[in-house]
Design a protein around this motif. Structure first.
Motif: not given
Length: 171
Positions: A1-8, A11-15, A47-54, A62-65
């Motif tokens: 479960y954690l790997y796809p969660f982290w990956e997606y 991916k959203n943060i990158f986009q 992006r904030a939503y994704c980081y908040f979930e992470l 990693p914090l990628l901006t």
């Protein structure tokens, strides 16, 4: 479960980072800066939503901006929760300042000012900034358009999508 969660989430943060970098050079920016600012606010919200979930699930990440080359990604180190929460708070605050209060029916599901306030309040709550959390929660309550459903059963009724209690729903 954690790997796809982290990956997606990443991916959203990158986009979001790619979009934020691209908006500045957009030819539309010169003719309609309000439109671009709104899109930037939505990207920062996501992006904030994704980081908040992470950050709720991992102690360090990693914090990628900005978008990075594969070589630069190899050099990225993890950031503290303090750094991540600071970015989350900055992104949600930017979104709250620049997003509209509501959208037309055709655009339901897009982030609004109230959604940004709600998530900012929640981020402050998790970050133990109690007074700020209360202030933004009060903003959600006081400025609407949110309220409690008159009938409890309507909260989960399939015919009540985007009900009055709905702050942010992915369509």
């Amino acid at each position: 479960y954690l790997y796809p969660f982290w990956e997606y989430m990443y991916k959203n943060i990158f986009q979001c980072n790619l979009a934020l970098e691209s908006f500045a050079g957009s030819p539309v920016y010169g003719t309609n800066p309000e439109f671009i600012t709104g899109l930037m606010a939505e990207a920062r919200f996501i992006r904030a939503y994704c980081y908040f979930e992470l950050v709720k699930n991992f102690e360090r990440l990693p914090l990628l901006t900005a978008t990075l080359s594969p070589e630069d990604l190899q050099k990225v180190t993890s950031s503290s929760q303090e750094e991540v929460y600071s970015q989350i708070e900055a992104d949600f605050a930017y979104a709250a300042h620049h997003l509209p209060d509501a959208y037309a029916t055709v655009d339901l599901g897009r982030a609004t000012r109230g959604a940004a306030w709600a998530f900012l309040s929640k981020a402050y709550l998790f970050h133990e900034k109690w007074a700020l959390s209360k202030a933004y929660a009060d903003s959600v309550i006081d400025h609407g358009p949110y309220a409690l459903e008159s009938t409890f059963g309507e909260i989960w009724d399939i015919n009540n999508r985007n009900g009055i209690e709905s702050i942010y729903e992915i369509q």
